[in-house]
Design a protein around this motif. Structure first.
Motif, mmCIF file in Angstrom:
data_model
loop_
_atom_site.group_PDB
_atom_site.id
_atom_site.type_symbol
_atom_site.label_atom_id
_atom_site.label_comp_id
_atom_site.label_asym_id
_atom_site.label_seq_id
_atom_site.Cartn_x
_atom_site.Cartn_y
_atom_site.Cartn_z
ATOM 1 N N ALA A 1 3.129 -4.616 5.013
ATOM 2 C CA ALA A 1 3.626 -3.781 3.917
ATOM 3 C C ALA A 1 2.489 -2.911 3.390
ATOM 4 C CB ALA A 1 4.173 -4.668 2.805
ATOM 5 N N LYS A 2 2.852 -1.908 2.602
ATOM 6 C CA LYS A 2 1.852 -1.055 1.955
ATOM 7 C C LYS A 2 2.061 -1.196 0.441
ATOM 8 C CE LYS A 2 -1.172 1.985 1.237
ATOM 9 N NZ LYS A 2 -2.551 1.496 1.364
ATOM 10 N N VAL A 3 0.984 -1.463 -0.256
ATOM 11 C CA VAL A 3 1.089 -1.621 -1.706
ATOM 12 C C VAL A 3 0.536 -0.365 -2.381
ATOM 13 C CG1 VAL A 3 0.432 -3.016 -3.715
ATOM 14 C CG2 VAL A 3 0.871 -4.126 -1.498
ATOM 15 N N PHE A 4 1.426 0.421 -2.968
ATOM 16 C CA PHE A 4 0.974 1.596 -3.708
ATOM 17 C C PHE A 4 0.728 1.202 -5.166
ATOM 18 C CE2 PHE A 4 3.613 3.605 -0.305
ATOM 19 C CZ PHE A 4 2.577 4.278 0.323
ATOM 20 N N HIS A 5 -0.364 1.736 -5.702
ATOM 21 C CA HIS A 5 -0.684 1.469 -7.102
ATOM 22 C C HIS A 5 0.047 2.472 -7.990
ATOM 23 C CE1 HIS A 5 -4.630 -0.924 -6.532
ATOM 24 N NE2 HIS A 5 -4.025 -0.842 -5.360
ATOM 25 N N ALA A 6 0.678 1.980 -9.045
ATOM 26 C CA ALA A 6 1.348 2.886 -9.986
ATOM 27 C C ALA A 6 0.583 2.856 -11.307
ATOM 28 C CB ALA A 6 2.800 2.483 -10.160
ATOM 29 N N GLY A 7 0.654 1.735 -12.008
ATOM 30 C CA GLY A 7 -0.078 1.620 -13.273
ATOM 31 C C GLY A 7 -1.084 0.499 -13.183
ATOM 32 N N THR A 8 -2.221 0.776 -12.535
ATOM 33 C CA THR A 8 -3.264 -0.251 -12.437
ATOM 34 C C THR A 8 -4.572 0.306 -12.988
ATOM 35 O OG1 THR A 8 -4.029 0.453 -10.249
ATOM 36 C CG2 THR A 8 -2.266 -1.190 -10.291
ATOM 37 N N ALA A 9 -5.491 -0.594 -13.271
ATOM 38 C CA ALA A 9 -6.841 -0.191 -13.675
ATOM 39 C C ALA A 9 -7.806 -1.265 -13.187
ATOM 40 C CB ALA A 9 -6.926 -0.055 -15.193
ATOM 41 N N LEU A 10 -9.085 -0.912 -13.134
ATOM 42 C CA LEU A 10 -10.106 -1.901 -12.799
ATOM 43 C C LEU A 10 -10.802 -2.299 -14.092
ATOM 44 C CD1 LEU A 10 -11.667 -0.396 -9.543
ATOM 45 C CD2 LEU A 10 -10.341 -2.523 -9.752
ATOM 46 N N LYS A 11 -10.899 -3.615 -14.314
ATOM 47 C CA LYS A 11 -11.593 -4.093 -15.500
ATOM 48 C C LYS A 11 -12.624 -5.119 -15.040
ATOM 49 C CE LYS A 11 -10.664 -5.927 -20.067
ATOM 50 N NZ LYS A 11 -9.789 -6.882 -20.740
ATOM 51 N N ASP A 12 -13.882 -4.803 -15.239
ATOM 52 C CA ASP A 12 -14.967 -5.661 -14.762
ATOM 53 C C ASP A 12 -14.773 -6.027 -13.287
ATOM 54 O OD1 ASP A 12 -15.853 -5.635 -17.408
ATOM 55 O OD2 ASP A 12 -14.624 -7.385 -17.908
ATOM 56 N N GLY A 13 -14.369 -5.036 -12.506
ATOM 57 C CA GLY A 13 -14.218 -5.265 -11.070
ATOM 58 C C GLY A 13 -12.900 -5.913 -10.672
ATOM 59 N N ALA A 14 -12.076 -6.305 -11.647
ATOM 60 C CA ALA A 14 -10.802 -6.962 -11.319
ATOM 61 C C ALA A 14 -9.654 -5.978 -11.527
ATOM 62 C CB ALA A 14 -10.607 -8.188 -12.201
ATOM 63 N N LEU A 15 -8.625 -6.112 -10.683
ATOM 64 C CA LEU A 15 -7.464 -5.228 -10.795
ATOM 65 C C LEU A 15 -6.522 -5.775 -11.871
ATOM 66 C CD1 LEU A 15 -6.341 -2.691 -9.325
ATOM 67 C CD2 LEU A 15 -4.900 -4.265 -7.995
ATOM 68 N N VAL A 16 -6.153 -4.903 -12.810
ATOM 69 C CA VAL A 16 -5.264 -5.349 -13.901
ATOM 70 C C VAL A 16 -4.122 -4.344 -14.085
ATOM 71 C CG1 VAL A 16 -7.098 -6.583 -15.134
ATOM 72 C CG2 VAL A 16 -6.629 -4.181 -15.698
ATOM 73 N N ALA A 17 -3.062 -4.827 -14.747
ATOM 74 C CA ALA A 17 -1.911 -3.965 -15.061
ATOM 75 C C ALA A 17 -2.298 -2.994 -16.156
ATOM 76 C CB ALA A 17 -0.735 -4.830 -15.507
ATOM 77 N N ASN A 18 -1.850 -1.742 -16.001
ATOM 78 C CA ASN A 18 -2.225 -0.727 -16.974
ATOM 79 C C ASN A 18 -1.093 0.277 -17.180
ATOM 80 O OD1 ASN A 18 -4.134 0.517 -18.709
ATOM 81 N ND2 ASN A 18 -4.545 2.077 -17.145
ATOM 82 N N GLY A 19 0.147 -0.233 -17.184
ATOM 83 C CA GLY A 19 1.272 0.671 -17.360
ATOM 84 C C GLY A 19 2.554 -0.110 -17.219
ATOM 85 N N GLY A 20 3.682 0.571 -17.277
ATOM 86 C CA GLY A 20 4.987 -0.088 -17.166
ATOM 87 C C GLY A 20 5.254 -0.510 -15.737
#
Ligand code: AMP
Ligand code: GLY
Length: 428
Positions: free
Chosen positions: A359-378
């Motif tokens: 599969a391919k995972v496209f990022h929609a509302g993400t951000a990097l926080k201290d090197g970790a991927l976190v949710a950043n949107g709806g």
């Protein structure tokens, strides 16, 4: 060729991913982009509302094509400012983007061009809208005229609901976007979307898709920007597709050109397949999100070449774009709270493991926080897969979803289900 891509959602990640596969691409810049897009592009800080700043950036970085992802900068005339400065732009002018920016504009265009659509009244004040409601009776549809981030439409089952919607819109719920209201006849049928490129003269059909707009399984709960999609949408048979092009897309392109507002970019037609044929629900002046993700997954042709030809009025010289015959299906993983206020900051792990399934995972509302991927949107991730059937594509997509460890995200488990039921019926 260097390209500047504007936007930072799942649609733009899919575009960036596909643009990056082209041998014609020099450097890709994205503003604002997101951590997924950063795999393919240099992220830059640019305010799309500051046209002068965007033009200066393009001059300084030898940009050969600007791709505008979302609707707001189009309706705001960014494409005009860039074209005036001599740049090639994928996306319509301010005048042409009225097809998305004003529902009343589009309804009146349908009248002039003889395009099948729901009966309507364009109301400039509350009294006019209330009188129209009485004439239509429930169920009836009430729409704010302008851009309202997908929230300006109420499909009212009762007159009370309809009257409240009118009062809310004229009361300022959507600000200037609600200065006018369109009251519309309720259409019954199945919805599908159809995408075509046009440079104002040539029309290049792309593909169909079906979105899942409600937040809950079985199409329940409030409307969202889209919780999942698949392409092609087989309800739009080749015969219906031909009818859509002939009766809806072609007269739109012709009339816009005849009236001095040639439309250049992708035309996204939201359709209702009614018993009396396909009818236009609305136009969007951009790719759908998440429909773009499934379209890009299926596209085999060079996206740089396609978008550049569209921008330069050269579509007639291109071969017909090729799409995989397989189905692509995408599942939106959204943050708890969406479509209300989404919970931000939730940790996301397992994206690589998910992609190991194919599969391919496209990022929609993400951000990097201290090197970790976190949710950043709806809407946070779009887990997208190909398959020989909708059933196979769905199974692959959910197998990938299940490898993602993100307790603060949720998804619908029934993306594509209606079509799978039809597939199973066909197979007996
Ligand atoms: P729109 O933002 O115009 O696409 O409308 C949002 C959703 O409202 C559509 O996807 C349809 O599900 C529904 N809708 C809009 N117009 C109508 C209509 N005239 N009849 C029935 N449903 C509609
Ligand atoms: N998925 C619906 C839209 O992009 O408008």
């Amino acid at each position: 060729m260097n390209i500047l891509l504007l936007g930072g959602g799942g649609r733009e990640h899919a575009l960036a991913w596909k643009l990056a596969q082209s041998p014609r691409l020099g450097k890709l810049y994205a503003a604002p982009g997101n951590p997924g897009i950063a795999h393919h592009a240099d992220l830059v800080t640019l305010d799309a509302a500051d046209h002068g700043a965007v033009v200066s950036f393009c001059e300084a970085h030898e940009i050969g094509l600007v791709v505008i992802g979302p609707e707001a900068p189009l309706v705001d005339g960014l494409a005009d400012s860039l074209r005036d400065a001599g740049f090639s732009v994928f996306g319509p002018s301010k005048a042409a983007a009225q097809l998305e920016g004003s529902k009343g504009f589009t309804k009146e265009l349908c009248d002039r061009a003889g395009i099948p659509t729901a009966g309507y009244v364009r109301a400039r004040d509350e009294a006019e809208a209330m009188a129209a409601l009485d004439r239509f009776g429930a169920p009836v549809v009430v729409k704010a005229d302008g851009l309202a981030a997908g929230k300006g439409v109420v499909v009212a089952m009762t007159m009370d609901e309809a009257r409240n919607a009118v009062t809310d819109i004229f009361g300022g719920q959507f600000g200037a976007a609600g200065a006018e209201v369109v009251v519309e006849e309720f259409l019954e049928g199945e919805e599908a979307s159809f995408f075509a490129l046009t440079d104002g003269a040539t029309i290049v059909p792309l593909a169909s898709a079906q979105d899942h707009k409600r937040v809950g399984e079985g199409d329940t709960g409030p409307n969202t920007g889209g919780m999942g999609a698949y392409s092609p949408a087989r309800v739009l048979t080749p015969a219906l597709e031909a009818e859509v092009i002939e009766k809806i897309i072609a007269p739109t392109v012709r009339t816009m050109a005849d009236e001095g507002m040639p439309y250049s970019g992708v035309l996204y037609a939201g359709l209702m397949l009614t018993r009396s044929g396909p009818k236009l629900i609305e136009y969007n002046a951009r790719f759908g999100d998440p429909e773009c993700q499934v379209l890009m997954m299926r596209l085999e042709s060079d996206l740089v070449e396609l978008l550049r030809a569209c921008a330069d009025s050269a579509l007639s010289a291109l071969p017909v774009p090729r799409f995989r015959s397989e189905t692509a299906l995408t599942v939106v993983m959204a943050a708890q709270g969406y479509p209300g206020t989404p919970k931000k900051g939730g940790l996301i792990e397992g994206v690589d493991a998910a992609e190991a399934t194919g599969a391919k995972v496209f990022h929609a509302g993400t951000a990097l926080k201290d090197g970790a991927l976190v949710a950043n949107g709806g809407r946070v991730l779009n887990v997208t897969a190909l398959g020989a059937s909708v059933r196979v594509a769905q199974a692959t997509a959910y197998a990938a979803v299940d490898r993602i460890d993100a307790p603060d995200l949720f998804c619908r488990r029934d993306i594509g289900q209606k079509e799978i039921a039809r597939e199973m019926a066909r197979e007996g």
